[in-house]
Every structure is written in structure tokens, then in C-alpha cells.
Design a protein around this motif. Structure first.
Motif, PDB file in Angstrom:
ATOM      1  N   THR A 113     -24.270 -30.042 -17.078  1.00 57.89           N
ATOM      2  CA  THR A 113     -24.902 -30.782 -18.336  1.00 57.89           C
ATOM      3  C   THR A 113     -23.915 -31.916 -18.577  1.00 57.89           C
TER       4      THR A 113
ATOM      5  N   ALA B  71     -28.761 -35.649 -23.548  1.00 54.18           N
ATOM      6  CA  ALA B  71     -28.083 -34.479 -22.757  1.00 54.18           C
ATOM      7  C   ALA B  71     -29.176 -34.546 -21.455  1.00 54.18           C
TER       8      ALA B  71
ATOM      9  N   THR C 173     -29.710 -32.003 -17.505  1.00 57.90           N
ATOM     10  CA  THR C 173     -29.105 -30.651 -17.212  1.00 57.90           C
ATOM     11  C   THR C 173     -29.463 -30.765 -15.784  1.00 57.90           C
TER      12      THR C 173
END
Length: 227
Positions: free
Chosen positions: A168, A219, A221
Motif C-alpha cells: 500500500t 492510496a 494497492t
């Protein structure tokens, strides 16, 4: 007469003895409850309970456009003129005069200072850059969306060792939808560099707040799995 009465055994009358009715009462209640249970199952084979939904009034949020405030920097005031002050020293003669001296500091070759308008424009641009705000992701009206999503390259050292994991990474998306810089990275360190390169190559549609593009942290991932 008294002796005969003492030898007699005292017993309860059958209609007053409740223990004699225990068995009959038990089986009667058991049979009635069994019949009632069978009837309930026959007439209502399934039961669905509906939850009570409390009506909620809609919440109306009004956004007010507040004009931006700018701090104007005024030019410095001109220097004050020097006023000569009489000296009280007795060593200085009365007919002494102050001579003018021409000093050459070699400043003739220097370029003249820029106009005041250019200084004000430069100051306003600097203030706008300082006041550029990074908006929280949950506050933007239109969040950024990925335009391209490059896949990270699986590190060869992790492939040989059979290491997998998830990464992440926090990235700052600027007003043009490009990744300006990379923030915190969480996960196995062997995948950090590959995730950082993939994040820097990702482009977005800019985030919109008050009909203007703004900067926002996003964010990302990445999953590193062996095929």
C-alpha cells in the motif's frame, strides 16, 4: 372412648389430595400444547419478521463560495532624511565645515531594479504557490480516477525466494492528474522500489473541489503474486 380415638389413622379425603391429580394434569397439558404446536406449524409454516424502518429526513449541505483573500505587500517607505545635529564637544572649532566626499562603490555596472509591477506579480505568484492547499480525499466533490494503471515489475530476488505480498503506497496527485510525489509505503521492503516506480507512472483525472482541480493524496494497492 379416648383410647379408641387415638388408635385411628388420620388420612386426607380423596377430593382434597392434589397429588392424585398430578399425572392427569400433566398429560392433559402436554397433549394440549402438542396439538397447539402442530396447528401452528400447519397454518404458519414460515414466519418472516419485517424490520421497522425509521424515516430519515434528507440532510442538505450548502456550500458557500468564500472569496480568496490575498495579502498585498506594500513597498518599503523611503529612508528618512538625515538632519545634522549640533555637537557639544569643545574640541571641534567653530569654523569647521563638513566636506562632501564622492565614494565610488563600483555600482555603476549593476542592472537597475525591476519595476514595481513585476515585483507585485512575482509576490502574488509566490503567495499562490504557498497557499496551495492539499484537500483531504473524502472532502473532494469528484475524486481522481485512474487513466492508466501500469503493473509493477515482480522483483527477481523475490521470485527466486518465492516471496509474495501486498503493498500500500500513498501518492500525491497534482492538479493535472500526475503523481507529484510518493509518501508512505507499507508492506514487504523487497517490493517497495517496484511499487514506487509503478505509482510514479500512474496518471489520473484531476480531483475537483468547488469546480476547480485540487491536489489530493490517494492510496494505491499492488498485489505481488507468483503465477
Amino acid at each position: 372412648m379416648l383410647r379408641r380415638t387415638a388408635d385411628m389413622v388420620r388420612t386426607k379425603a380423596p377430593e382434597a389430595d392434589l397429588r392424585l391429580e398430578y399425572r392427569k394434569t400433566f398429560w392433559a397439558c402436554f397433549g394440549a400444547s402438542s396439538v397447539a404446536l402442530v396447528l401452528v406449524i400447519l397454518f404458519w409454516p414460515s414466519f418472516e419478521a419485517s424490520a421497522y424502518a425509521k424515516p430519515q429526513e434528507p440532510v442538505i449541505i450548502q456550500l458557500e463560495e468564500i472569496p480568496e483573500t490575498r495579502q498585498e505587500r506594500r513597498p518599503p517607505p523611503p529612508p528618512r532624511p538625515v538632519v545634522p545635529i549640533a555637537s557639544t564637544s569643545e574640541e571641534i572649532p567653530e569654523d569647521a565645515t563638513i566636506m562632501e566626499t564622492d565614494l565610488d562603490f563600483g555600482l555603476d555596472d549593476l542592472a537597475p531594479p525591476p519595476p514595481l509591477e513585476e515585483l507585485q506579480q512575482t509576490t502574488e505568484v509566490a503567495l499562490e504557490e504557498e497557499e496551495e492547499e492539499i484537500v483531504e480525499y473524502w472532502r473532494v466533490e469528484k475524486p481522481p480516477k485512474k487513466k492508466n494503471d501500469p503493473r509493477p515489475v515482480f522483483p527477481e530476488i523475490a521470485r527466486r525466494a518465492g516471496i509474495t505480498g501486498n503493498i500500500t503506497i500513498q501518492v500525491l496527485v497534482d492538479r493535472e492528474g500526475k503523481v507529484e510525489k510518493v509518501g508512505e509505503i507499507h508492506g514487504n521492503e523487497v517490493f517497495h522500489e517496484a511499487a514506487r516506480k509503478a505509482a510514479l507512472a500512474t496518471t489520473f483525472t484531476p480531483a475537483i473541489q468547488n469546480d476547480k482541480p485540487v491536489k489530493v493524496w490517494v492510496a494505491l494497492t499492488y498485489k505481488f503474486q507468483l503465477q
